[in-house]
Enzyme design. Structure first.
Site, mmCIF file in Angstrom:
data_model
loop_
_atom_site.group_PDB
_atom_site.id
_atom_site.type_symbol
_atom_site.label_atom_id
_atom_site.label_comp_id
_atom_site.label_asym_id
_atom_site.label_seq_id
_atom_site.Cartn_x
_atom_site.Cartn_y
_atom_site.Cartn_z
ATOM 1 N N GLN A 113 0.825 -1.198 0.000
ATOM 2 C CA GLN A 113 0.000 0.000 0.000
ATOM 3 C C GLN A 113 0.864 1.254 0.000
ATOM 4 O O GLN A 113 0.335 2.362 -0.046
ATOM 5 C CB GLN A 113 -0.935 0.007 1.210
ATOM 6 C CG GLN A 113 -2.144 -0.907 1.008
ATOM 7 C CD GLN A 113 -3.135 -0.766 2.141
ATOM 8 O OE1 GLN A 113 -2.945 -1.372 3.189
ATOM 9 N NE2 GLN A 113 -4.162 0.010 1.927
ATOM 10 N N ASN A 114 2.176 1.090 0.057
ATOM 11 C CA ASN A 114 3.063 2.237 -0.049
ATOM 12 C C ASN A 114 3.051 2.780 -1.475
ATOM 13 O O ASN A 114 2.924 2.025 -2.438
ATOM 14 C CB ASN A 114 4.484 1.849 0.337
ATOM 15 C CG ASN A 114 4.632 1.641 1.831
ATOM 16 O OD1 ASN A 114 3.802 2.095 2.608
ATOM 17 N ND2 ASN A 114 5.676 0.950 2.230
ATOM 18 N N HIS A 132 -2.394 0.905 -3.701
ATOM 19 C CA HIS A 132 -2.866 2.284 -3.678
ATOM 20 C C HIS A 132 -2.147 3.156 -4.697
ATOM 21 O O HIS A 132 -2.068 4.377 -4.543
ATOM 22 C CB HIS A 132 -2.717 2.874 -2.274
ATOM 23 C CG HIS A 132 -3.703 2.313 -1.311
ATOM 24 N ND1 HIS A 132 -3.506 2.311 0.054
ATOM 25 C CD2 HIS A 132 -4.905 1.722 -1.518
ATOM 26 C CE1 HIS A 132 -4.554 1.747 0.647
ATOM 27 N NE2 HIS A 132 -5.401 1.382 -0.287
ATOM 28 N N CYS A 181 -2.437 18.066 -18.644
ATOM 29 C CA CYS A 181 -2.146 16.959 -19.548
ATOM 30 C C CYS A 181 -1.640 17.465 -20.891
ATOM 31 O O CYS A 181 -2.255 18.333 -21.511
ATOM 32 C CB CYS A 181 -3.418 16.125 -19.746
ATOM 33 S SG CYS A 181 -3.212 14.730 -20.887
ATOM 34 N N GLY A 200 3.312 -3.836 17.813
ATOM 35 C CA GLY A 200 1.994 -3.531 18.335
ATOM 36 C C GLY A 200 0.913 -4.404 17.742
ATOM 37 O O GLY A 200 1.146 -5.208 16.838
#
Length: 281
Positions: free
Chosen positions: A111-112, A129, A188, A256
């Site tokens: 997801q980086n 992502h 663009c 964690g």
């Protein structure tokens, strides 16, 4: 403890607050203001930030009077790009590349959006992502390398400069409206439409074909390794959930608790860079 059987699929890492040259970075991932963002038979997952998966109308599509949309976001991205694009892979990225080359890592899902897995040499991967290293036209969908735009933006703004008061994740920084004033955003080169980084932002949805591809790679995998992620967002958590339902072992390496702890056959509470290089598979 149950063992992962390679080849497997992996997933990776949450952003952390940090100090960079005396400027405090934010714990929060980039928000769309108004553009929005987005780790093998061993399957791996790297997850930096929170995303919502729901029916949505991306804000950038509704802000068609996009003066602040373009100028504000592109100004911040332009200032943050030199530091962000200069980051280099670490030992965790390099370890996953070695596993891939040994035929032990079937697919990597990250997801980086920092392109570090690709810089390290990963080939069999999905950027869940998207990537900050591409920009896409919102009108014609033409894609351009982000690196090319830096010179374009400089040529359009030869006398504009700004010093950020905060460094944020994913090439974003904090600038005041006064600093943004006078900045001209790129468009663009094919159709003249507005551009945005090719990332899934808050409120946007991961493309359906991307999700389907990851599910397909998961079906081909024997097990899943989640590295450096709390899996608090459904966009990545759903793959750990699917692996569990398919009776495939899930291992988690994270500092964690995570959302998928109850699904894990193995949980290690430690840093990726300290553990991954020590694993022999």
């Amino acid at each position: 403890a149950p063992r992962l059987r390679p080849p497997f699929q992996t997933a990776f890492g949450d952003h952390r607050s940090r100090i960079v040259d005396g400027i405090r970075t934010s714990r929060l991932p980039l928000r769309q203001e108004p553009f929005r963002k987005r780790p093998a038979r061993h399957w791996a997952c790297h997850v930096p930030g929170l995303r919502e998966e729901r029916a949505c109308t991306p804000r950038y599509k509704t802000l068609r009077s996009h003066t602040y949309f373009d100028e504000g976001n592109w100004a911040r991205n332009y200032v943050g790009w030199p530091r962000f694009s200069s980051h280099v892979p670490n030992v965790s990225h390099q370890t996953l590349v070695r596993w891939e080359r040994l035929g032990k890592l079937h697919w990597l899902v990250t997801q980086n959006v920092d392109d570090l897995h690709r810089k390290a040499g990963s080939k069999k991967m999905t950027e869940l992502h998207g990537s900050a290293f591409r920009a896409v036209c919102l009108s014609c969908k033409h894609v351009v390398p982000r690196s090319e735009l830096q010179q374009v933006i400089l040529d359009m703004n030869p006398h504009w400069e700004a010093v950020p008061f905060e460094i944020r994740p994913d090439a974003d920084v904090a600038l005041t409206p006064e600093q943004i004033g006078g900045f001209r955003a790129p468009s663009c080169r094919k159709c003249g439409g507005p551009l945005k980084p090719d990332m899934v932002y808050f409120g946007e949805c991961v493309p359906k074909d991307t999700v389907e591809l990851v599910f397909h790679k998961l079906e081909e995998s024997d097990s899943v390794l989640v590295a450096g992620s709390s899996l608090q967002v459904y966009s990545a958590y759903r793959f750990a959930l699917a692996a569990h339902k398919q009776n495939k072992p899930v291992a988690i390496l994270n500092i964690g608790p995570t959302r998928a702890d109850r699904l894990a056959a193995l949980k290690i509470n430690s840093r990726c860079g300290e553990v991954l290089p020590q694993i022999n598979i």
